[in-house]
Design a protein around this motif. Structure first.
Motif, PDB file in Angstrom:
ATOM      1  N   ARG A  91       0.872  -1.190   0.000  1.00 53.16           N
ATOM      2  CA  ARG A  91       0.000   0.000   0.000  1.00 53.16           C
ATOM      3  C   ARG A  91       0.900   1.227   0.000  1.00 53.16           C
ATOM      4  O   ARG A  91       1.926   1.253   0.685  1.00 53.16           O
ATOM      5  N   VAL A  92       0.505   2.242  -0.753  1.00 51.86           N
ATOM      6  CA  VAL A  92       1.316   3.451  -0.875  1.00 51.86           C
ATOM      7  C   VAL A  92       0.524   4.652  -0.372  1.00 51.86           C
ATOM      8  O   VAL A  92      -0.604   4.894  -0.807  1.00 51.86           O
ATOM      9  N   PHE A  93       1.118   5.401   0.560  1.00 51.63           N
ATOM     10  CA  PHE A  93       0.559   6.649   1.059  1.00 51.63           C
ATOM     11  C   PHE A  93       1.354   7.803   0.449  1.00 51.63           C
ATOM     12  O   PHE A  93       2.586   7.774   0.435  1.00 51.63           O
ATOM     13  N   PHE A  94       0.619   8.815  -0.029  1.00 54.22           N
ATOM     14  CA  PHE A  94       1.262   9.965  -0.664  1.00 54.22           C
ATOM     15  C   PHE A  94       0.980  11.224   0.154  1.00 54.22           C
ATOM     16  O   PHE A  94      -0.111  11.387   0.714  1.00 54.22           O
ATOM     17  N   GLU A  95       1.952  12.105   0.196  1.00 51.70           N
ATOM     18  CA  GLU A  95       1.789  13.358   0.925  1.00 51.70           C
ATOM     19  C   GLU A  95       0.623  14.157   0.350  1.00 51.70           C
ATOM     20  O   GLU A  95       0.488  14.309  -0.871  1.00 51.70           O
ATOM     21  N   ASP A  96      -0.230  14.668   1.226  1.00 56.64           N
ATOM     22  CA  ASP A  96      -1.380  15.509   0.857  1.00 56.64           C
ATOM     23  C   ASP A  96      -2.411  14.777   0.004  1.00 56.64           C
ATOM     24  O   ASP A  96      -3.219  15.407  -0.676  1.00 56.64           O
TER      25      ASP A  96
END
Length: 553
Positions: A91-96
């Motif tokens: 899973r990938v979390f991206f800033e903003d």
């Protein structure tokens, strides 16, 4: 070989264990010496208060490489490990961006995911992945399993026909190559992050490494139930089955050599040859004779600490021009309650991640906050890694390979720079993954810093992975696995060919066997290897750990 010559392997990591096992099966009399009390090298484990943490590699990729290695010994992966296929792969979390991206392996699934982020990117990704597949297949056939003692075996039709493209892939940075396929920064980061696991960054890694996207996006990501030390247990049992004598708490202090007055007669112009290794054990100093020595420990340590200046293949100027790769701060957390917001593997990417890479590679700036980090929640696949009602988290924050950052410790008892990085990472994960009370739920905490890597595995500059896979440190430019100065001295592991990672360490052992044999072929060896005894071939039957051994199932 007319009789069982003596081999001493220095280092009991994956490459050392694999090398010792293959050489013993070849008919050599093999001893393996590891300075620590336990085997595994960077593949470590820490258990505390019912929690179990892998402290090293955590991505199981290239399953066919593991299968091939086990088949060399008459076994299979299924006999040695219980693998779990991860879904999602990560899973990938991206800033903003409040919506994380789940990556499910398989070309159709990942192309659809890319299309949802950037319309039209799925079709272009298919072309990217086809290029990754063909490049990977060529690497397996021609580049990963070769000693590079001669480049003539590489002059095959399939290589020559692609020579122009291969040259471009070696000189063009990975990030520029990716930009030809996707425009959305988030997707570019998904395609570029494997460079971090190569000890470098997308702007410094040659684009030939886009082949790695075939591994996670198509072939899939796996996890060995019980953690990665199960692989170490399996390799240890196989080594002992083949007759390797394993010594732990045995620190090599010097590789012994003598001059070779008749070297001109043989055509080998190296002025010295190995005669043995000196070790320090609980009983004091000991010396073991050897016809062959395998340096499977960190190459910088072997060259600069165990050899005289005249016996070193790489002078100080060589090391000053080369990149030790990425350092890391590791954070091991035992968490009360569950954290379903995180997958087994989660990646956190900042908008300006190049600033973080610049810090890693020497800009002198402090680690940015937020940073691009990796988090593993192995309890997502292996609940027994934590007490009931708890989870374990492993965080990796890339930092410069600099022992000056210091050591980690338990419950904050560590150097300030390490703890600051850890605190910032915990805050970031809590915020981005919407776990606001994460810090309050920590019941176990340990950190590991660059100095710990230097202390534990003799890592050059405290690097977490090994020599970075930059253009000048890849393929044949990475350096041969035979000493240029000392006959009978060989190298194996992450610091030499083919490079970083568990599959590469297994391949490194096979390349070592080729070098000892004088085999200049480019592909994997036929399976299984024949069992040799005093130079006589015998049919190879199945090789399995004996019941009750550490590697049995």
């Amino acid at each position: 070989m007319t009789g069982p010559r003596k081999v001493v392997v220095i280092g009991g990591g994956v490459a050392g264990l694999a090398s010792a096992t293959l050489l013993a099966r070849e008919g050599f009399d093999v001893e393996l010496h590891e300075k620590n009390a336990s085997l595994g090298g960077r593949v470590g484990q820490w258990a505390h208060a019912g929690f179990r943490f892998d402290t090293g590699p955590s991505w199981y990729l290239m399953p066919e490489v593991f299968e091939h290695f086990f088949q060399l010994l008459g076994s299979t992966t299924g006999e040695q490990l219980e693998l779990i296929r991860l879904d999602p792969a990560y899973r990938v979390f991206f800033e903003d961006d409040p919506q994380p991206l789940d990556v499910h392996s398989g070309q159709e699934a990942v192309s659809a995911a890319f299309d949802r982020v950037e319309p039209g990117a799925g079709e272009r990704l298919s072309a990217y992945l086809e290029s990754a597949r063909t490049t990977y297949d060529l690497a397996i056939r021609r580049f990963l399993y070769t000693t590079y003692e001669s480049l003539l075996p590489l002059l095959r039709v399939d290589v020559v026909r692609r020579l122009g493209r291969l040259t471009r892939l070696l000189v063009q940075p990975l990030d520029r190559f990716i930009a030809g396929y996707v425009q959305d920064q988030r997707l570019a980061q998904v395609l570029g992050y494997p460079a971090v696991f190569l000890g470098t960054s997308p702007s410094r890694a040659p684009s030939i490494y886009h082949l790695m996207s075939h591994l996670d996006l198509v072939d899939g990501v796996f996890y060995p139930r019980g953690g990665f030390t199960k692989l170490v247990e399996s390799l240890t049992a196989l080594a002992e089955t083949e007759g390797v004598r394993v010594h732990t708490s045995s620190r090599a202090t010097k590789i012994l050599t003598r001059s070779r007055p008749r070297r001109w007669v043989s055509g080998d112009r190296r002025a010295a040859e190995v005669t043995g290794v000196r070790f320090r054990t609980a009983q004091g100093e000991e010396t073991t004779d050897a016809d062959i020595v395998v340096g499977a420990a960190d190459l910088h340590h072997v060259e600069t600490q165990l050899l005289t200046a005249a016996a070193r293949s790489r002078p100080p100027s060589w090391w000053s021009r080369h990149d030790p790769g990425t350092g890391a701060v590791l954070v091991l957390l035992g968490i009360h309650g569950t954290v379903p917001q995180l997958a087994h593997h989660s990646l956190f990417f900042t908008r300006h991640w190049e600033a973080h890479f610049d810090v890693i590679h020497g800009s002198g700036e402090p680690i940015p906050d937020p940073a691009s980090i990796y988090v593993s929640r192995s309890t997502a696949s292996d609940p027994e890694a934590a007490p009931e009602g708890h989870e374990n988290l492993f965080m990796l924050i890339p930092v410069p390979a600099d022992t000056g950052m210091g050591r980690g410790g338990v419950d904050g008892d560590s150097d300030l720079a390490v703890e600051r990085v850890a605190d910032a990472a915990i805050r970031q994960v809590a915020s981005w993954a919407s776990v606001p009370d994460l810090a309050d739920r920590i019941v176990v905490r340990r950190t590991i810093g660059p100095q710990d890597f230097a202390d534990d595995v003799n890592a050059w500059s405290g690097g977490a992975l090994g020599l970075a896979h930059t253009a000048r440190q890849s393929a044949f430019l990475r350096g041969r696995n035979t000493s240029r100065r000392v006959a009978g001295l060989f190298y194996a592991g992450h610091s030499t060919i083919p490079g970083i990672g568990l599959p590469m360490c297994l391949i490194s052992a096979e390349i070592l066997l080729k070098a000892v044999r004088g085999d200049r072929s480019t592909g994997p060896l036929p399976t299984p290897l024949s069992v040799r005894s005093r130079g006589v071939d015998h049919p190879a039957g199945p090789t399995r750990p004996t019941p009750g051994s550490r590697g049995s199932r």
